[in-house]
Design an enzyme around this catalytic site. Structure first.
Site, PDB file in Angstrom:
ATOM      1  N   THR A 102       0.825  -1.207   0.000  1.00  6.58           N
ATOM      2  CA  THR A 102       0.000   0.000   0.000  1.00  6.58           C
ATOM      3  C   THR A 102       0.857   1.254   0.000  1.00  6.58           C
ATOM      4  OG1 THR A 102      -1.586   1.280   1.341  1.00  6.58           O
ATOM      5  CG2 THR A 102      -0.106  -0.177   2.523  1.00  6.58           C
ATOM      6  N   TYR A 126      -1.867   0.373  10.181  1.00  8.42           N
ATOM      7  CA  TYR A 126      -2.083  -0.356   8.930  1.00  8.42           C
ATOM      8  C   TYR A 126      -0.863  -0.245   8.027  1.00  8.42           C
ATOM      9  CZ  TYR A 126      -3.594  -1.152   4.136  1.00  8.42           C
ATOM     10  OH  TYR A 126      -3.656  -1.579   2.833  1.00  8.42           O
TER      11      TYR A 126
END
Length: 311
Positions: A102, A126
């Site tokens: 990501t 995250y």
């Protein structure tokens, strides 16, 4: 991705614990229900099928939830990924490994567009968990000869152009499906901040069509199978589009107004996130062919109408 693999002549096998997502998998594709950290399940699968590659998408992915529940994210995203990597090491033939990473690994950007050598300082657990797994991949590559790629997505959007699959999250957190749902239902879409240092005051994000993402995964897998190194690679459309531009495109696609209500800025939302995709072009020969905004929204709207069924 499973559909794209099947379309390309591969025989994908899906492993899912169904802790998020849903069970409406495409017909004709074998699905095994199980946890990637269950050594018995994974060892049996690898021994029985001897896969050429593993594409690892199994993770929790909500930044806000990761701030509230970091222990959950480290367990799900790091501990389970390490268990999977150890199963890969035990496999009769070590498969190539493509990891779903990501743009959240970068944190607040110092340069836009963002290159892969930009400092990685994630601002939420995250992003930190994804970066931790990338570090493990590099170390396993050096120590054990693992062939790996970490594909850093920016904002995935769109749907399968043939209408076979699309976004179906609960809760939904992505802007484009939320804007489509607002247009269809008349329920206002919350706009988080209009005072950013951007041309129209709303955040700029880099949207990339899910079909383009799938093609990049396939190219990365095939490069690894040829023995070519891949490593970390950005995947984005290479262009920033504002929230208001997305809303205008949704109105064009649907012919319906998108009602909005103003909300405060969300903590940690950078003004601009745009990918430098030169490395993907250079080492994968990849171009974001479907990632213009109107095409992505047209495909997403076709999926949304199919998912909702007859009016």
């Amino acid at each position: 991705m499973a559909l794209a693999l099947a379309d390309a002549g591969y025989r994908p096998i899906l492993l899912d614990d169904f802790s998020t997502g849903h069970r409406r998998t495409p017909p004709g594709l074998p699905v095994i229900e199980g946890d990637i950290a269950d050594a018995g399940v994974v060892d049996t699968l690898l021994a029985a099928h001897r896969p050429a590659g593993i594409l690892h998408f199994a993770a929790f992915s909500q930044a806000g939830q990761s701030v509230r529940e970091p222990a959950l994210y480290y367990q799900r995203n790091v501990v389970r990924s390490l268990a999977l990597l150890d199963a890969v090491r035990r496999a009769p033939a070590m498969p190539a490994f493509v990891f779903s990473s990501t743009a959240a690994v970068y944190g607040e950007p110092r340069a836009v567009p963002i290159p892969e050598d930009h400092p990685c300082r994630p601002v939420n657990p995250y992003g930190a968990t994804k970066l931790a797994v990338e570090g493990a991949l590099a170390a396993y590559g050096d120590a054990y000869g693992l062939r790996w790629a970490a594909l850093r997505y920016f904002n995935a959007a769109g749907a399968d152009p043939q209408g076979r699959a699309g976004e179906c999250h609960d809760p939904e957190t992505h802007l484009i499906p939320l804007a489509l749902q607002a247009a269809a239902s008349g329920t206002p879409l919350t706009l988080f901040g209009r005072d950013y240092d951007t041309p129209d005051g709303t955040c700029l994000r880099d949207y990339v069509h899910v079909a383009d993402l799938c093609r990049a995964h396939l190219l990365a897998l095939e490069a690894l199978l040829r023995g070519e190194p891949v490593g970390a690679v950005n995947l984005g459309g290479g262009e920033g589009r504002s929230v208001l531009e997305v809303i205008a495109a949704v109105e064009r696609a649907t012919g319906l107004p998108v009602p909005v209500q103003d909300g405060p800025r969300r903590p940690g939302d950078p003004a601009r996130l745009v990918a430098d995709v030169a490395r993907a072009r250079g080492i994968l020969g990849w171009e974001p062919a479907l990632s213009d905004l109107d095409t992505m929204i047209r495909h997403a709207w076709a999926w949304e109408r199919k998912r909702r069924g007859p009016a």
